[in-house]
Design a protein around this motif. Structure first.
Motif, PDB file in Angstrom:
ATOM      1  N   ASN A   1      26.228 -95.007  58.605  1.00  0.00           N
ATOM      2  CA  ASN A   1      25.339 -95.894  59.346  1.00  0.00           C
ATOM      3  C   ASN A   1      24.821 -96.998  58.416  1.00  0.00           C
ATOM      4  OD1 ASN A   1      23.217 -97.107  60.707  1.00  0.00           O
ATOM      5  ND2 ASN A   1      22.692 -95.201  61.787  1.00  0.00           N
TER       6      ASN A   1
ATOM      7  N   ILE B   1      20.998 -97.758  58.177  1.00  0.00           N
ATOM      8  CA  ILE B   1      20.200 -96.859  57.345  1.00  0.00           C
ATOM      9  C   ILE B   1      20.421 -97.160  55.872  1.00  0.00           C
ATOM     10  CG2 ILE B   1      19.933 -94.440  56.642  1.00  0.00           C
ATOM     11  CD1 ILE B   1      20.291 -93.695  59.573  1.00  0.00           C
TER      12      ILE B   1
ATOM     13  N   LYS C   1      21.185 -99.971  54.563  1.00  0.00           N
ATOM     14  CA  LYS C   1      20.468-101.206  54.241  1.00  0.00           C
ATOM     15  C   LYS C   1      18.978-100.949  54.046  1.00  0.00           C
ATOM     16  CE  LYS C   1      23.523-104.700  56.152  1.00  0.00           C
ATOM     17  NZ  LYS C   1      23.796-105.673  57.186  1.00  0.00           N
ATOM     18  N   LYS C   2      18.404-100.134  54.918  1.00  0.00           N
ATOM     19  CA  LYS C   2      16.969 -99.831  54.804  1.00  0.00           C
ATOM     20  C   LYS C   2      16.675 -99.116  53.497  1.00  0.00           C
ATOM     21  CE  LYS C   2      15.750-101.475  58.701  1.00  0.00           C
ATOM     22  NZ  LYS C   2      14.918-102.644  58.845  1.00  0.00           N
TER      23      LYS C   2
ATOM     24  N   LEU D   1      18.409 -99.141  50.785  1.00  0.00           N
ATOM     25  CA  LEU D   1      18.587-100.069  49.667  1.00  0.00           C
ATOM     26  C   LEU D   1      17.359-100.969  49.536  1.00  0.00           C
ATOM     27  CD1 LEU D   1      22.292-101.097  50.235  1.00  0.00           C
ATOM     28  CD2 LEU D   1      21.398 -99.801  48.299  1.00  0.00           C
ATOM     29  N   ALA D   2      16.856-101.430  50.685  1.00  0.00           N
ATOM     30  CA  ALA D   2      15.692-102.318  50.653  1.00  0.00           C
ATOM     31  C   ALA D   2      14.472-101.611  50.070  1.00  0.00           C
ATOM     32  CB  ALA D   2      15.395-102.821  52.058  1.00  0.00           C
ATOM     33  N   MET D   3      14.419-100.292  50.246  1.00  0.00           N
ATOM     34  CA  MET D   3      13.288 -99.547  49.689  1.00  0.00           C
ATOM     35  C   MET D   3      13.547 -99.143  48.233  1.00  0.00           C
ATOM     36  SD  MET D   3      11.718 -97.304  52.837  1.00  0.00           S
ATOM     37  CE  MET D   3      13.126 -96.341  53.296  1.00  0.00           C
ATOM     38  N   GLY D   4      14.670 -99.586  47.695  1.00  0.00           N
ATOM     39  CA  GLY D   4      14.972 -99.309  46.289  1.00  0.00           C
ATOM     40  C   GLY D   4      15.643 -97.964  46.064  1.00  0.00           C
TER      41      GLY D   4
ATOM     42  N   TYR E   1      19.045 -96.196  45.818  1.00  0.00           N
ATOM     43  CA  TYR E   1      20.487 -96.433  45.712  1.00  0.00           C
ATOM     44  C   TYR E   1      21.019 -95.573  44.564  1.00  0.00           C
ATOM     45  CZ  TYR E   1      18.767 -99.508  42.056  1.00  0.00           C
ATOM     46  OH  TYR E   1      18.119 -99.999  40.968  1.00  0.00           O
TER      47      TYR E   1
ATOM     48  N   PHE F   1      10.224 -90.761  54.860  1.00  0.00           N
ATOM     49  CA  PHE F   1      11.230 -90.717  55.916  1.00  0.00           C
ATOM     50  C   PHE F   1      11.350 -89.312  56.465  1.00  0.00           C
ATOM     51  CE2 PHE F   1      13.147 -91.520  51.714  1.00  0.00           C
ATOM     52  CZ  PHE F   1      13.556 -90.229  51.401  1.00  0.00           C
ATOM     53  N   ASP F   2      12.164 -89.167  57.520  1.00  0.00           N
ATOM     54  CA  ASP F   2      12.276 -87.851  58.154  1.00  0.00           C
ATOM     55  C   ASP F   2      13.413 -87.033  57.534  1.00  0.00           C
ATOM     56  OD1 ASP F   2      14.580 -88.950  59.182  1.00  0.00           O
ATOM     57  OD2 ASP F   2      13.730 -89.353  61.151  1.00  0.00           O
ATOM     58  N   GLN F   3      13.549 -85.813  58.015  1.00  0.00           N
ATOM     59  CA  GLN F   3      14.518 -84.873  57.458  1.00  0.00           C
ATOM     60  C   GLN F   3      15.955 -85.381  57.594  1.00  0.00           C
ATOM     61  OE1 GLN F   3      13.834 -80.859  58.560  1.00  0.00           O
ATOM     62  NE2 GLN F   3      15.079 -80.219  56.845  1.00  0.00           N
TER      63      GLN F   3
ATOM     64  N   ILE G   1      17.120 -88.341  57.448  1.00  0.00           N
ATOM     65  CA  ILE G   1      17.464 -89.278  56.381  1.00  0.00           C
ATOM     66  C   ILE G   1      17.526 -88.548  55.040  1.00  0.00           C
ATOM     67  CG2 ILE G   1      16.601 -91.307  55.129  1.00  0.00           C
ATOM     68  CD1 ILE G   1      15.962 -92.515  57.826  1.00  0.00           C
TER      69      ILE G   1
ATOM     70  N   GLN H   1      18.265-104.986  42.396  1.00  0.00           N
ATOM     71  CA  GLN H   1      17.246-104.021  41.982  1.00  0.00           C
ATOM     72  C   GLN H   1      17.281-103.819  40.471  1.00  0.00           C
ATOM     73  OE1 GLN H   1      15.036-102.359  43.858  1.00  0.00           O
ATOM     74  NE2 GLN H   1      15.772-102.396  45.968  1.00  0.00           N
TER      75      GLN H   1
ATOM     76  N   ASP I   1       4.818 -88.571  62.550  1.00  0.00           N
ATOM     77  CA  ASP I   1       6.231 -88.722  62.899  1.00  0.00           C
ATOM     78  C   ASP I   1       6.775 -87.533  63.688  1.00  0.00           C
ATOM     79  OD1 ASP I   1       8.900 -89.901  62.780  1.00  0.00           O
ATOM     80  OD2 ASP I   1       9.324 -88.235  61.437  1.00  0.00           O
TER      81      ASP I   1
ATOM     82  N   LYS J   1       8.276 -87.601  67.445  1.00  0.00           N
ATOM     83  CA  LYS J   1       9.683 -87.283  67.714  1.00  0.00           C
ATOM     84  C   LYS J   1       9.809 -86.536  69.032  1.00  0.00           C
ATOM     85  CE  LYS J   1      12.049 -88.878  64.242  1.00  0.00           C
ATOM     86  NZ  LYS J   1      11.937 -88.361  62.894  1.00  0.00           N
TER      87      LYS J   1
ATOM     88  N   PHE K   1      13.283 -92.227  61.142  1.00  0.00           N
ATOM     89  CA  PHE K   1      11.987 -92.668  60.629  1.00  0.00           C
ATOM     90  C   PHE K   1      12.065 -92.945  59.140  1.00  0.00           C
ATOM     91  CE2 PHE K   1       7.930 -91.362  58.573  1.00  0.00           C
ATOM     92  CZ  PHE K   1       7.196 -92.475  58.935  1.00  0.00           C
ATOM     93  N   PHE K   2      11.684 -94.143  58.759  1.00  0.00           N
ATOM     94  CA  PHE K   2      11.526 -94.444  57.335  1.00  0.00           C
ATOM     95  C   PHE K   2      10.508 -95.557  57.228  1.00  0.00           C
ATOM     96  CE2 PHE K   2      15.356 -96.171  59.194  1.00  0.00           C
ATOM     97  CZ  PHE K   2      15.023 -97.510  59.238  1.00  0.00           C
TER      98      PHE K   2
END
Lengths: 74, 487
Positions: free
Chosen positions: A21, A24, A26-27, A29-32, A34, A59-61, A63, B90, B228, B232, B327-328
């Motif tokens: 996905n 996900i 991208k998100k 990566l944006a949060m640092g 990687y 984040f949730d489980q 992820i 980064q 969260d 859900k 969720f993030f």
């Protein structure tokens, strides 16, 4: 090992982001988050909270399942 | 070319090639409001930026060339270009940081750090959450804003402004309909301006002040991560907490903010719940005032609306197809908010809100005036009267539901007037409060719903909500009577 299986307090290095996905990835990566970056799992409940450098992300489980770790380089 | 950032070789090579192709294009590549360098453009194209592809005008030849370059680059790179580019950035940022930052050897645990741990630990976090709701929302907005401030401004308006306006219009305009347009029970000034200034303004101002304070302190993302799992269940993620909390201030604004949710499914559920079960500040503020003398009725109202919120959310989540929400969220450090920033934010929100609603309040007054003048309203009210009676409400409450459509808070404020006259008992107040809370959103929210979700979806939601609100009012009223509860 997956982020969803380690104990709070664990410091480890991100080994891979195991999802197809793109949104996900991208998100994250944006949060640092990687491969190669060092993270600390602070808590798993009510959500996963991790520390990356001086910032934090939650984040949730689902992820957490995507984030693979290896023992930290530190 | 940037001297700071240098991406992996296959990316740099592809960027250079795309730059050359773009430079050969004769037509304008992008609309004038997007002044981007060739390098930036090339990097965005490599990352498959959909928005950019849509806005970009290139010849077919260039399009094919660029695609071939990207394909070639991907084969050489062996990983996602998005990941490679983000990683390079980064890493560069981190190196830069390390070269300029020196840290003390001993790390001190700050107050902000301790507070963070307290707010995200369920054992302490949930009591803190309840404390914020009780003191910040119930006491400050409910009791102080909707109680003390509304009373003071309303009394002043009724004492000093309304009589003068009534008198002056009576002298200036000998014709009764014109007098009614400006003054008396439903006039532009005595109803429209009075509701806006005396009832809605203090409630919304105190709510926005509280919301800005929570926003600037960095508490909202923590609220999201705490809730969260609960969200859900109703098909939403913790991210939806922010529009929902904002909805307790203004549902119209909150419906707009549902744009920040990731999936269409989440946006639909959030829009539906906002229009059904999240009362706006003006609405719950007035209801709180109405029921404050009857704590049991207030408790039943709050419990019932919360149950509807959860049950309907759960059912919608079961029925709606589509992907479940992920969720993030980034969790910024907790900070002591700056008073100046909070006041500025509150002021900007108030200004937006006020200019948005003042015309609507005035239009509502004009429409009510027209409706009454032509007898159309009388007809509609006569249609609603049997429903009001079926709900065990006096016939005089029928206009409230009609006016409630113009603004949610308008209806609630009308209920306030009726209660002042002592026309309603506890069960009737509770029934009316339940129906008005669930009832169709105000005109402004309806407009935003149509804009954000489209005609069909809005119509479907409205078709469900109107009968549902009345039926739920009936259920509450019958249950209270059957159980013999005295309110």
């Amino acid at each position: 090992m997956m982020l969803s299986t380690v104990k709070p307090g664990t410091i480890a290095t991100v080994a891979a982001l195991a999802t197809n996905n793109d949104a996900i990835v991208k998100k994250l990566l944006a949060m640092g988050i990687y491969p190669g970056v060092e993270i600390e799992l602070e808590r798993r409940f009510p959500s996963y909270v991790i520390k990356i450098g001086r910032s934090r992300a939650a984040f949730d489980q689902q992820i957490a399942h995507y984030i693979y770790l290896r023992p930290c380089d530190c | 070319m940037s001297t700071l950032l240098s991406y992996p070789q296959p990316i740099e090579q592809a960027v250079a090639q795309i730059e050359l192709i773009l430079a050969q294009e004769t037509e304008r590549l992008l609309p004038p409001h997007l002044p981007l360098s060739y390098r930036s453009l090339a990097l965005l194209l490599l990352q498959d930026d959909r928005g950019l592809w849509q806005q970009l005008t290139v010849s077919d030849w260039a399009y094919q060339q660029i695609h071939a370059i990207i394909e070639n680059m991907q084969q050489q790179l062996g990983e996602s270009p998005v990941a490679a580019i983000a990683r390079t950035r980064q890493q560069t940022a981190r190196q830069l940081e390390q070269s300029v930052l020196s840290e003390p050897a001993t790390t001190q645990i700050t107050i902000a750090e301790r507070l963070h741990q307290l707010t995200v630990n369920p054992l302490t976090g949930f009591p803190i959450l309840l404390g914020i709701l009780y003191f910040g929302i119930y006491q400050f907005v409910g009791q102080f804003g909707a109680g003390i401030l509304v009373d003071a401004i309303e009394t002043a308006f009724e004492t000093y402004v309304s009589p003068v306006v009534n008198h002056v219009t009576a002298v200036l305009f000998p014709w009764q309909p014109i007098q009614d347009l400006i003054a008396n029970d439903y006039g532009l000034i005595t109803l429209g301006i009075r509701y806006a200034v005396a009832i809605v303004l203090p409630i919304v101002a105190t709510y926005f002040l509280m919301f800005s304070l929570l926003e600037d302190s960095g508490y909202l993302p923590r609220l999201s991560l705490m809730l969260d799992r609960l969200f859900k269940i109703i098909g939403l993620s913790g991210r939806a907490v922010i529009p929902m909390v904002l909805g307790l201030g203004c549902d119209t604004m909150a419906t707009m903010v549902t744009r920040t949710l990731e999936t269409k499914r989440e946006r639909i559920i959030a829009t539906f719940l906002l229009s059904l079960a999240i009362p706006c500040a003006a609405q719950w503020g007035v209801i709180l005032g109405l029921l404050s003398q009857r704590p049991l009725a207030l408790l039943i109202w709050a419990g019932f609306i919360t149950t509807i919120f959860l049950v309907m959310g759960f059912l919608t989540a079961q029925l709606l197809p589509g992907q479940k929400a992920d969720f993030f969220i980034e969790v910024p450090p907790l900070r002591l908010p700056r008073l100046k920033n909070i006041l500025l934010k509150t002021y900007v929100r108030m200004k937006w809100y006020f200019w948005e609603i003042i015309p609507l309040f005035l239009w509502a007054s004009v429409l009510i005036w027209l409706g009454r003048l032509t007898g159309l309203f009388e007809l509609i009210i006569q249609g609603i009267q049997p429903i009001a009676l079926w709900l065990g409400l006096p016939a005089a409450s029928a206009p409230i539901f009609l006016y409630g459509f113009f603004r949610r808070d308008y209806g609630a404020a009308g209920l306030f007037d009726l209660q002042q006259q002592g026309a309603l008992d506890g069960v009737q107040l509770l029934t009316a409060a339940v129906v008005l809370t669930l009832f169709l959103p105000c005109i402004a929210q309806l407009q935003i719903m149509i804009k954000e979700r489209g005609w069909k979806m809005t119509l479907a939601m409205a078709t469900f909500i109107i009968p549902f609100a009345f039926v739920m009012g009936y259920v509450v009223q019958r249950s209270i009577h059957l159980l013999g509860v005295n309110l």
